[in-house]
Scaffold this active site. Structure first.
Site, PDB file in Angstrom:
ATOM      1  N   HIS A  41      11.772  12.932 -12.450  1.00  0.00           N
ATOM      2  CA  HIS A  41      12.540  14.013 -11.838  1.00  0.00           C
ATOM      3  C   HIS A  41      13.512  13.424 -10.819  1.00  0.00           C
ATOM      4  O   HIS A  41      13.378  12.259 -10.436  1.00  0.00           O
ATOM      5  CB  HIS A  41      11.610  15.012 -11.140  1.00  0.00           C
ATOM      6  N   HIS A 122      18.323   9.792  -7.102  1.00  0.00           N
ATOM      7  CA  HIS A 122      17.668   8.743  -7.870  1.00  0.00           C
ATOM      8  C   HIS A 122      16.486   9.325  -8.627  1.00  0.00           C
ATOM      9  O   HIS A 122      15.978  10.385  -8.271  1.00  0.00           O
ATOM     10  CB  HIS A 122      17.192   7.612  -6.953  1.00  0.00           C
TER      11      HIS A 122
END
EC number: 3.1.4.58
Length: 185
Positions: A41, A122
């Site tokens: 995620h 990220h």
């Protein structure tokens, strides 16, 4: 309950890119341990420990955010020594991604002290990595995701004995509520 807002990137339009990212992650070897595929995620805002009574207000405010869907391209592998992670990063974050993260960090129902770290998009691939030299694997391919929704996720604490786990016993994140990104102009 530890919660965070994130892009799960599991919309049907992203299945091929998500599978390619998981395959890439599983090709990396060396230092650290791979994040379970189901836990991939992009965190938008980490709230930390939140009383369950606050969740409805957070969901109501998050649902009121009116932003268009957007695309993002992962193109770089980075190793961050502070948290000791290897992650896929975005060379140029889309403005809409940054705006979504900003709006989520400003929710009035936010029950905890806000994180002082700047938002750096990220996706964590491996934990316990200290240097890029400690990794073996191919270069990260350029992967584009279409972001049509985000979610409020629960992260079980290390002491929690309940909740879903992967085959190695690592706790899996649970999406408590999903929110659509659409243009409501």
């Amino acid at each position: 309950m530890r919660v965070f807002f994130a892009l799960g990137l599991n919309e049907s339009v992203n299945l091929a890119a998500r599978k390619a990212l998981a395959d890439y992650k599983n090709q990396l070897s060396g230092e650290g341990r791979a994040v379970p595929d189901a836990n991939l995620h992009l965190t938008l805002a980490f709230l930390g420990d939140v009383p369950e009574a606050v969740l409805p207000a957070l969901c109501e405010e998050a649902n009121a955010i009116c932003l268009s869907s957007f695309s993002l391209t992962l193109s770089q592998l980075a190793v961050w020594s502070g948290p000791n992670i290897a992650c896929a990063t975005v060379a140029t974050p889309p403005a809409m991604l940054c705006e979504l993260a900003h709006r989520l960090s400003q929710l009035a129902a936010w029950p905890a002290q806000r994180d002082s770290h700047a938002f750096t998009p990220h996706i964590t691939l491996r934990r316990g990595v200290k240097t890029v030299q400690g990794l073996d694997g191919p270069p990260l391919p350029s992967l584009t995701f279409t972001c049509q929704r985000f979610g409020l996720y629960a992260s079980p604490s290390h002491q929690a004995t309940h909740g879903p786990r992967d085959s190695e016993g690592i706790a899996l994140y649970q999406c408590l509520h999903a929110f659509d990104l659409t243009s409501r102009n």
